[in-house]
Design a protein around this motif. Structure first.
Motif, PDB file in Angstrom:
ATOM      1  N   LYS A  73     -12.239  -7.665  -0.371  1.00  0.00           N
ATOM      2  CA  LYS A  73     -12.240  -8.034   1.047  1.00  0.00           C
ATOM      3  C   LYS A  73     -11.208  -9.120   1.354  1.00  0.00           C
ATOM      4  CE  LYS A  73     -16.394  -5.977   2.371  1.00  0.00           C
ATOM      5  NZ  LYS A  73     -17.372  -5.812   3.402  1.00  0.00           N
ATOM      6  N   VAL A  74     -10.051  -9.005   0.698  1.00  0.00           N
ATOM      7  CA  VAL A  74      -8.969  -9.937   0.988  1.00  0.00           C
ATOM      8  C   VAL A  74      -8.284  -9.475   2.272  1.00  0.00           C
ATOM      9  CG1 VAL A  74      -6.757 -10.811   0.153  1.00  0.00           C
ATOM     10  CG2 VAL A  74      -8.622 -10.406  -1.437  1.00  0.00           C
ATOM     11  N   VAL A  75      -7.988 -10.414   3.154  1.00  0.00           N
ATOM     12  CA  VAL A  75      -7.335 -10.052   4.405  1.00  0.00           C
ATOM     13  C   VAL A  75      -5.888  -9.655   4.117  1.00  0.00           C
ATOM     14  CG1 VAL A  75      -6.787 -10.871   6.731  1.00  0.00           C
ATOM     15  CG2 VAL A  75      -8.858 -11.643   5.602  1.00  0.00           C
ATOM     16  N   ILE A  76      -5.365  -8.755   4.976  1.00  0.00           N
ATOM     17  CA  ILE A  76      -4.038  -8.196   4.771  1.00  0.00           C
ATOM     18  C   ILE A  76      -2.975  -9.255   4.516  1.00  0.00           C
ATOM     19  CG2 ILE A  76      -2.186  -6.947   5.932  1.00  0.00           C
ATOM     20  CD1 ILE A  76      -4.393  -5.586   7.552  1.00  0.00           C
ATOM     21  N   THR A  77      -2.261  -9.116   3.425  1.00  0.00           N
ATOM     22  CA  THR A  77      -1.070  -9.940   3.177  1.00  0.00           C
ATOM     23  C   THR A  77       0.005  -9.022   2.630  1.00  0.00           C
ATOM     24  OG1 THR A  77      -1.411 -10.383   0.845  1.00  0.00           O
ATOM     25  CG2 THR A  77      -2.581 -11.808   2.389  1.00  0.00           C
ATOM     26  N   PRO A  78       1.275  -9.431   2.779  1.00  0.00           N
ATOM     27  CA  PRO A  78       2.332  -8.568   2.259  1.00  0.00           C
ATOM     28  C   PRO A  78       2.270  -8.400   0.755  1.00  0.00           C
ATOM     29  CG  PRO A  78       3.216 -10.657   3.027  1.00  0.00           C
ATOM     30  CD  PRO A  78       1.806 -10.581   3.479  1.00  0.00           C
ATOM     31  N   LEU A  79       1.559  -9.278   0.070  1.00  0.00           N
ATOM     32  CA  LEU A  79       1.509  -9.170  -1.385  1.00  0.00           C
ATOM     33  C   LEU A  79       0.617  -8.022  -1.847  1.00  0.00           C
ATOM     34  CD1 LEU A  79       1.230 -12.910  -2.367  1.00  0.00           C
ATOM     35  CD2 LEU A  79       3.165 -11.396  -2.754  1.00  0.00           C
ATOM     36  N   THR A  80      -0.435  -7.791  -1.075  1.00  0.00           N
ATOM     37  CA  THR A  80      -1.373  -6.780  -1.535  1.00  0.00           C
ATOM     38  C   THR A  80      -1.076  -5.400  -0.967  1.00  0.00           C
ATOM     39  OG1 THR A  80      -2.786  -7.576   0.223  1.00  0.00           O
ATOM     40  CG2 THR A  80      -3.318  -8.289  -2.004  1.00  0.00           C
ATOM     41  N   CYS A  81      -0.555  -5.328   0.237  1.00  0.00           N
ATOM     42  CA  CYS A  81      -0.351  -4.015   0.836  1.00  0.00           C
ATOM     43  C   CYS A  81       0.845  -4.063   1.780  1.00  0.00           C
ATOM     44  CB  CYS A  81      -1.602  -3.596   1.597  1.00  0.00           C
ATOM     45  SG  CYS A  81      -1.405  -2.026   2.391  1.00  0.00           S
ATOM     46  N   SER A  82       1.761  -3.152   1.598  1.00  0.00           N
ATOM     47  CA  SER A  82       3.004  -3.256   2.363  1.00  0.00           C
ATOM     48  C   SER A  82       2.825  -2.873   3.823  1.00  0.00           C
ATOM     49  CB  SER A  82       4.066  -2.373   1.728  1.00  0.00           C
ATOM     50  OG  SER A  82       3.756  -1.019   1.967  1.00  0.00           O
ATOM     51  N   LEU A  83       1.935  -1.948   4.091  1.00  0.00           N
ATOM     52  CA  LEU A  83       1.870  -1.438   5.466  1.00  0.00           C
ATOM     53  C   LEU A  83       1.185  -2.401   6.429  1.00  0.00           C
ATOM     54  CD1 LEU A  83       1.159   2.339   5.082  1.00  0.00           C
ATOM     55  CD2 LEU A  83       3.297   1.152   5.346  1.00  0.00           C
ATOM     56  N   GLY A  84       0.403  -3.354   5.911  1.00  0.00           N
ATOM     57  CA  GLY A  84      -0.352  -4.171   6.847  1.00  0.00           C
ATOM     58  C   GLY A  84       0.159  -5.591   6.979  1.00  0.00           C
ATOM     59  N   GLY A  85       1.076  -6.005   6.082  1.00  0.00           N
ATOM     60  CA  GLY A  85       1.462  -7.411   6.025  1.00  0.00           C
ATOM     61  C   GLY A  85       2.427  -7.837   7.102  1.00  0.00           C
ATOM     62  N   ALA A  86       2.987  -9.037   6.886  1.00  0.00           N
ATOM     63  CA  ALA A  86       3.860  -9.627   7.895  1.00  0.00           C
ATOM     64  C   ALA A  86       5.146  -8.824   8.051  1.00  0.00           C
ATOM     65  CB  ALA A  86       4.189 -11.059   7.493  1.00  0.00           C
ATOM     66  N   THR A  87       5.745  -8.403   6.903  1.00  0.00           N
ATOM     67  CA  THR A  87       6.980  -7.634   7.006  1.00  0.00           C
ATOM     68  C   THR A  87       6.705  -6.192   7.401  1.00  0.00           C
ATOM     69  OG1 THR A  87       6.792  -7.391   4.635  1.00  0.00           O
ATOM     70  CG2 THR A  87       8.423  -8.975   5.447  1.00  0.00           C
ATOM     71  N   GLY A  88       5.519  -5.735   7.098  1.00  0.00           N
ATOM     72  CA  GLY A  88       5.182  -4.367   7.486  1.00  0.00           C
ATOM     73  C   GLY A  88       4.766  -4.302   8.935  1.00  0.00           C
TER      74      GLY A  88
ATOM     75  N   VAL B 238       7.062   5.800   7.455  1.00  0.00           N
ATOM     76  CA  VAL B 238       8.146   5.962   6.490  1.00  0.00           C
ATOM     77  C   VAL B 238       9.209   4.896   6.696  1.00  0.00           C
ATOM     78  CG1 VAL B 238       9.339   7.730   7.848  1.00  0.00           C
ATOM     79  CG2 VAL B 238       9.764   7.551   5.427  1.00  0.00           C
ATOM     80  N   ASN B 239       9.447   4.517   7.972  1.00  0.00           N
ATOM     81  CA  ASN B 239      10.430   3.461   8.221  1.00  0.00           C
ATOM     82  C   ASN B 239       9.936   2.118   7.717  1.00  0.00           C
ATOM     83  OD1 ASN B 239      12.465   4.952   9.252  1.00  0.00           O
ATOM     84  ND2 ASN B 239      11.717   4.856  11.363  1.00  0.00           N
ATOM     85  N   ILE B 240       8.639   1.871   7.871  1.00  0.00           N
ATOM     86  CA  ILE B 240       8.079   0.620   7.344  1.00  0.00           C
ATOM     87  C   ILE B 240       8.262   0.589   5.844  1.00  0.00           C
ATOM     88  CG2 ILE B 240       5.958  -0.694   7.035  1.00  0.00           C
ATOM     89  CD1 ILE B 240       4.985   0.444   9.681  1.00  0.00           C
ATOM     90  N   GLN B 241       7.963   1.698   5.188  1.00  0.00           N
ATOM     91  CA  GLN B 241       8.080   1.722   3.723  1.00  0.00           C
ATOM     92  C   GLN B 241       9.526   1.571   3.272  1.00  0.00           C
ATOM     93  OE1 GLN B 241       5.956   5.231   2.356  1.00  0.00           O
ATOM     94  NE2 GLN B 241       4.196   3.968   1.856  1.00  0.00           N
TER      95      GLN B 241
ATOM     96  N   VAL C  29      18.632   7.448  -2.978  1.00  0.00           N
ATOM     97  CA  VAL C  29      17.677   8.344  -3.647  1.00  0.00           C
ATOM     98  C   VAL C  29      16.252   7.853  -3.429  1.00  0.00           C
ATOM     99  CG1 VAL C  29      16.932   9.201  -5.881  1.00  0.00           C
ATOM    100  CG2 VAL C  29      19.338   9.114  -5.362  1.00  0.00           C
ATOM    101  N   LEU C  30      16.075   6.532  -3.516  1.00  0.00           N
ATOM    102  CA  LEU C  30      14.746   5.961  -3.280  1.00  0.00           C
ATOM    103  C   LEU C  30      14.281   6.220  -1.850  1.00  0.00           C
ATOM    104  CD1 LEU C  30      14.480   2.476  -4.996  1.00  0.00           C
ATOM    105  CD2 LEU C  30      12.897   4.373  -5.175  1.00  0.00           C
ATOM    106  N   GLN C  31      15.232   6.065  -0.915  1.00  0.00           N
ATOM    107  CA  GLN C  31      14.876   6.304   0.488  1.00  0.00           C
ATOM    108  C   GLN C  31      14.481   7.759   0.722  1.00  0.00           C
ATOM    109  OE1 GLN C  31      18.070   5.030   2.992  1.00  0.00           O
ATOM    110  NE2 GLN C  31      18.003   2.947   2.197  1.00  0.00           N
ATOM    111  N   GLN C  32      15.299   8.678   0.165  1.00  0.00           N
ATOM    112  CA  GLN C  32      15.000  10.098   0.347  1.00  0.00           C
ATOM    113  C   GLN C  32      13.671  10.465  -0.294  1.00  0.00           C
ATOM    114  OE1 GLN C  32      16.680  12.275   2.185  1.00  0.00           O
ATOM    115  NE2 GLN C  32      18.132  10.701   2.752  1.00  0.00           N
ATOM    116  N   ASN C  33      13.328   9.757  -1.366  1.00  0.00           N
ATOM    117  CA  ASN C  33      12.051   9.987  -2.033  1.00  0.00           C
ATOM    118  C   ASN C  33      10.892   9.696  -1.078  1.00  0.00           C
ATOM    119  OD1 ASN C  33      10.852  10.781  -4.428  1.00  0.00           O
ATOM    120  ND2 ASN C  33      10.341   8.668  -4.948  1.00  0.00           N
TER     121      ASN C  33
END
Ligand SMILES: [Zn+2]
Length: 470
Positions: free
Chosen positions: A32-47, A60-63, A84-88
């Motif tokens: 129950k850790v609140v969203i942070t960029p360290l734990t999950c990319s889609l919910g954090g500050a940069t996401g 996909v753009n966020i990722q 290649v990573l982006q196309q992946n």
């Protein structure tokens, strides 16, 4: 590494779905850790789901914008080219789009056997028999088709197949005009197609194209069985099993390329016939489904449900691969400025093309005999004419003759001669005998083939309710 990245990104998207739409703001469900960029990319500050321009960003753009962060955490990703990573990630997004829009299955986690390709979007160069793949360097390859002058490389996909690596190159030249597209009012001629198994395609101009049966003919079926058995008898994960598996997949690959080549030729032949091509909109995956299991209610035992017979039919349908043939027809049609018309397959094989009477009793196997007006024809050609007429009515085509020339079919005379385009001298002994037997209207022994059924069509011995009125 790409496979790990794909699977990680898929897990990331699944996680973000759960936290956003089901569990509120928590990122990790267990802690129950609140969203942070360290734990999950889609919910954090940069996401941030909103872009600088105030538009909503797609997952996909966020990722993709998260990739530099990910590379910091996993420095070994530096060995992979960034495009290649982006196309992946885009590939994963395509799988999601197919799931939402095309009604396909939910994206799957990939294992070694289901992941064998990657795509470059820039940076690839080709010189003679060498290709430059970023981060891999210059690689020798067989240049099967030189790139015409003025074309730019848009994207390059490297794919592993059973007998080596293949490169497919997408090219573009904006100076070259796009293929001309015909208006639906300009269509003067239409050909209806009915896909079958006896013959691969039945056309409404009463010509047919043979079914080559690359995977289901007697020889290949036997070879396939032998090679499959060689694999399954070897110890799992052993080197010998791997070797025989390689032999088997090479064998299947050769069948597949034969079929591909044949389908391109067939598609070309069909497209040349007329301005527009009408095909049924079939759901082939439904046709290949297994039979439902049957139980005995008292003992709970399984009963025979006809699956063993269905399996043979399923394999035939899969070998004919109607879907990939229609795809090739569409491609060739677009290239030569012609139109492909899709038609609802409902009742196409039960309707009479003369009086439009619909009755399941009209058709009996390969025979077609209208219970209303007594019209006699081959069931497959009948279907192709129906498909053509349906396309004309549905799309409001301005075609001169609505139906093909009416021929009196109540006499047991020719018509079947059109099926015998090979001169008698070229027929084999067996076929020649059947040929003469047919001409002399004798009964043909043996199983139901096209010769035998043609005869029975004109036997006039059908127990038909309206026979007296014929
Ligand atoms: Zn009829």
């Amino acid at each position: 590494m790409l496979r790990a990245n794909y699977n990680w990104s898929l897990a990331d998207r699944i996680d973000s779905y759960y936290q956003r739409y089901i569990c509120g703001d928590y990122c990790d469900l267990k802690t129950k850790v609140v969203i942070t960029p360290l734990t999950c990319s889609l919910g954090g500050a940069t996401g941030n789901p909103w872009s600088n321009k105030g538009k909503k960003r797609s997952p996909v753009n966020i990722q993709i914008t998260e990739l530099p962060l990910l590379k910091k955490a996993r420095p070994w990703y530096d060995e992979i080219d960034s495009t290649v990573l982006q196309q992946n990630l885009r590939r994963l997004d395509n799988a999601y789009n197919n799931f939402f829009q095309q009604n396909r299955g939910f994206p799957k986690f990939k294992n070694r056997s289901t992941f064998h390709s990657f795509t470059y979007s820039t940076g690839v160069k080709i010189k003679g028999n060498k290709i430059y793949l970023p981060k891999l360097g210059w690689v020798n390859f067989y240049n099967s088709r030189p790139i015409p002058d003025g074309f730019k490389i848009k994207s390059v996909t490297v794919r592993k197949k059973s007998n080596g690596y293949y490169v497919s190159v997408r090219i573009e030249d904006k100076a070259v005009p796009t293929f001309p597209l015909k208006n639906i009012e300009e269509v003067k001629t239409v050909t209806g197609l009915d896909m079958g198994l006896g013959k691969l395609v039945y056309c409404s101009d009463s010509s047919a194209i043979d079914n080559p049966r690359f995977a289901t003919n007697k020889t290949t079926k036997r070879l396939q069985k032998i090679r499959q058995r060689r694999v399954s008898r070897k110890k799992k994960k052993s080197n010998n099993r791997r070797k025989s598996q390689k032999q088997l997949s090479g064998f299947q690959h050769r069948i597949a390329i034969k079929r591909e080549a044949n389908q391109w030729q067939t598609a070309k032949k069909i497209v040349q016939k007329s301005d527009a091509i009408a095909i049924e909109d079939l759901q082939i995956s439904n046709m290949i489904k297994r039979c439902k299991p049957k139980y005995d209610k008292e003992t709970g035992r399984f009963l025979k449900n006809g699956q063993s017979a269905k399996r043979a039919l399923n394999r035939l349908i899969a070998d004919a691969s109607w879907y990939s043939l229609t795809q090739k027809i569409e491609y060739m049609a677009a290239k030569s400025g012609k139109i492909v018309l899709r038609v609802n397959p409902r009742h196409t094989s039960q309707e009479c093309s003369v009086c439009h009477h619909i009755d399941p009793d009209n058709r009996e196997g390969e025979k077609f005999l209208c219970t209303n007006c007594g019209h006699v024809d081959d069931a497959n050609f009948q279907a192709s004419i129906n498909i053509k007429n349906k396309a004309i009515n549905h799309y409001g085509l301005n075609v001169g003759k609505k139906f093909s020339k009416k021929v009196r079919r109540d006499l047991p005379e020719p018509k079947q001669l059109s099926l015998f385009q090979t001169p008698t001298s070229e027929l084999t002994e067996n076929k020649r005998r059947k040929h003469y037997a047919l001409l002399s209207k004798r009964d043909v022994p043996g199983n139901l083939n096209e010769y035998a059924f043609q005869l029975s069509l004109f036997n006039q011995e059908n127990n038909h309710p309206n026979r007296d009125s014929l």
